[in-house]
Write a protein that holds these residues in place. Structure first.
Motif, PDB file in Angstrom:
ATOM      1  N   GLU A   1      45.152  35.434  35.469  1.00  0.00           N
ATOM      2  CA  GLU A   1      44.610  35.822  36.773  1.00  0.00           C
ATOM      3  C   GLU A   1      44.723  37.363  36.845  1.00  0.00           C
ATOM      4  N   ASP A   2      45.930  37.803  36.767  1.00  0.00           N
ATOM      5  CA  ASP A   2      46.343  39.148  37.145  1.00  0.00           C
ATOM      6  C   ASP A   2      45.553  39.974  36.280  1.00  0.00           C
ATOM      7  N   ILE A   3      45.508  39.851  34.857  1.00  0.00           N
ATOM      8  CA  ILE A   3      44.780  40.634  34.103  1.00  0.00           C
ATOM      9  C   ILE A   3      43.432  40.721  34.463  1.00  0.00           C
ATOM     10  N   ASN A   4      42.586  39.585  34.630  1.00  0.00           N
ATOM     11  CA  ASN A   4      41.430  39.559  35.093  1.00  0.00           C
ATOM     12  C   ASN A   4      41.119  40.277  36.401  1.00  0.00           C
ATOM     13  N   ALA A   5      42.130  40.049  37.268  1.00  0.00           N
ATOM     14  CA  ALA A   5      41.830  40.897  38.422  1.00  0.00           C
ATOM     15  C   ALA A   5      41.937  42.430  38.316  1.00  0.00           C
ATOM     16  N   LYS A   6      42.486  42.915  37.324  1.00  0.00           N
ATOM     17  CA  LYS A   6      42.594  44.402  36.715  1.00  0.00           C
ATOM     18  C   LYS A   6      41.613  44.704  35.854  1.00  0.00           C
ATOM     19  N   GLY A   7      40.344  43.831  35.772  1.00  0.00           N
ATOM     20  CA  GLY A   7      39.294  44.282  34.875  1.00  0.00           C
ATOM     21  C   GLY A   7      39.230  43.369  33.529  1.00  0.00           C
ATOM     22  N   GLY A   8      40.157  42.580  33.105  1.00  0.00           N
ATOM     23  CA  GLY A   8      40.019  41.940  32.154  1.00  0.00           C
ATOM     24  C   GLY A   8      40.646  42.948  30.820  1.00  0.00           C
ATOM     25  N   VAL A   9      39.994  42.701  29.790  1.00  0.00           N
ATOM     26  CA  VAL A   9      40.267  43.380  28.513  1.00  0.00           C
ATOM     27  C   VAL A   9      38.859  43.988  28.195  1.00  0.00           C
ATOM     28  N   LEU A  10      38.839  44.996  27.274  1.00  0.00           N
ATOM     29  CA  LEU A  10      37.690  45.789  26.639  1.00  0.00           C
ATOM     30  C   LEU A  10      36.555  45.789  27.899  1.00  0.00           C
ATOM     31  N   LYS A  11      37.070  46.476  29.222  1.00  0.00           N
ATOM     32  CA  LYS A  11      36.364  46.955  30.226  1.00  0.00           C
ATOM     33  C   LYS A  11      35.534  45.932  30.562  1.00  0.00           C
ATOM     34  N   GLY A  12      35.887  44.652  31.007  1.00  0.00           N
ATOM     35  CA  GLY A  12      35.000  43.771  31.521  1.00  0.00           C
ATOM     36  C   GLY A  12      35.143  42.314  30.863  1.00  0.00           C
TER      37      GLY A  12
END
Length: 409
Positions: free
Chosen positions: A49-60
């Motif tokens: 959830e934290d990774i996704n809140a910060k934009g996920g991976v590969l810019k989106g």
């Protein structure tokens, strides 16, 4: 015009399909170790959830977490693996089901990858600590995010070397691969560190099925052991502590992860006897760990639960870092990016050793003990017992050689 519209829809569908990278969580969510599985799931969910809140991976691209109950069974886990693959998962997060289950998952994933090029899946193991998984049975598709049995026992042996009051040791363990290895490395490494120690007995018991450990403890007591090397975890550790308390048996216990499993501190406080010493990358209340403290506070605020295992929360972050490094969601490229990847984690810089896929992370030997305001400042699980730091070692200090001869695609 219709053809162009259809083509546009197909392209949009393809782009949408790549907007998520699916991860399957496969660990016990029912049965005697369900509380362990829930703890591990919550740590994994928090990171995703934290990774996704910060934009996920590969810019989106967002990470999507699928959940499956391993039921502590190799067969059920392999069925869950197939279901995860069918649902589009490209990575598996597992480890709390025990080494035999994780080994079966790794083998099943490797077979699938060999038969289905272009549809590979990774196995990210956060808690199963069988040295064979990064030794003779190492596999390109498997990554070990926890210090293995040999590394943990080396830390314990280093500590025991300076404890002259430990004289007679009994080996009591669960009857499966991990339990046997904890006993083996205990006898070997503690024996090397302290040649004067006597190993006065050894026994194995069924995992997750013993309701009363009194008969086992009677044998331990008759051996006159002062210490117990046990790889028990979950309910098997809690019930062992209860039986020892009921019997008035004041043992020292040497374990790998007991304190990070709910209910153990409470069991020690209720037994009022015994010293449980265990080893992990961090323990609650550890001094001079501001990054972990901040994470634990944020985790508690979001989940309402206590933070216990940095390595589990760290596992999806390693995956995300590797995806960004590889600039790809292809598991083959991600695996190569994971090799020798160093992450500035909350417990300091940690490196995924490329030759065998073993993470080198620090280990802290600590004991569950009463709050004294000095070495133990905070109680845990509503008790006046917390954790006392006894010794700390870097991943490099504990690193073992490897027999891994990895075949790479």
């Amino acid at each position: 015009m219709k053809a162009l519209f259809t083509a546009a829809l197909l392209c949009a569908g393809s782009a949408f399909a790549q907007d998520t990278f699916k991860i399957a969580y496969i660990d016990p969510l029912s049965g005697p170790f369900a509380n362990v599985g829930e703890l591990m799931l919550t740590h994994t969910q928090y990171a995703v959830e934290d990774i996704n809140a910060k934009g996920g991976v590969l810019k989106g691209t967002k990470l999507q977490l699928l959940q499956f109950d391993s039921k502590l069974s190799a067969q059920e886990s392999q069925s869950a693996l197939q279901a995860a693959i069918d649902q589009g998962a490209r990575a598996i997060v597992t480890g709390g089901s025990g080494s035999s289950v994780v080994t079966a998952l790794v083998q099943a994933a490797a077979r699938h990858n060999q038969r289905n090029p272009g549809k590979e899946i990774l196995v990210l193991n956060h808690s199963s600590i069988d040295p064979e998984l990064t030794g003779k049975a190492c596999n390109f598709w498997h990554f070990q995010f926890e210090a293995n049995t040999a590394m943990k026992m080396k830390a314990i042996a280093n500590y025991v070397k300076k404890q002259p009051d430990i004289k007679k040791v009994y080996l009591l363990n669960q009857d499966y691969a991990h339990g046997k290895q904890w006993a083996h490395y205990g006898r070997e490494l503690v024996g090397l560190a302290r040649p004067d120690v006597q190993f006065v007995g050894e026994a194995l018991h069924p995992i997750g099925r013993v309701k009363d450990f009194a008969p086992y403890l009677a044998k331990v007591k008759s051996s006159e052991a002062d210490s117990l090397i046990t790889g028990n975890w979950g309910q098997d550790m809690v019930l062992l502590l209860k039986a020892a308390g009921d019997a008035g048996y004041n043992l020292r216990y040497f374990n790998h992860s007991a304190g990070s499993i709910p209910g153990t501190v409470l069991a020690v406080s209720q037994a009022k006897l015994g010293q449980l010493t265990w080893v992990a990358e961090w323990h609650p209340g550890q001094a001079e760990t501001p990054k972990v403290d901040a994470l634990a506070k944020a985790y508690k605020a979001r989940t309402g639960k206590d933070f216990l295992a940095p390595r589990i929360e760290m596992t999806p972050r390693f995956l995300a870092a590797a995806i960004n490094k590889a600039q790809s969601t292809d598991p083959v490229k991600i695996a190569r990016a994971l090799e020798d990847l160093t992450l500035d984690s909350v417990v300091g810089p940690v490196r995924m050793r490329g030759e065998d896929h073993q993470l080198l992370l620090p280990q802290v030997v600590n004991t569950i003990a009463p709050v004294d305001g000095k070495l133990v400042k905070t109680g845990w699980e509503g008790t006046n017992y917390g954790f006392r730091t006894d010794a700390a070692y870097t991943g490099n200090e504990l690193a073992q050689g490897t027999e891994c001869k990895m075949a790479r695609p």
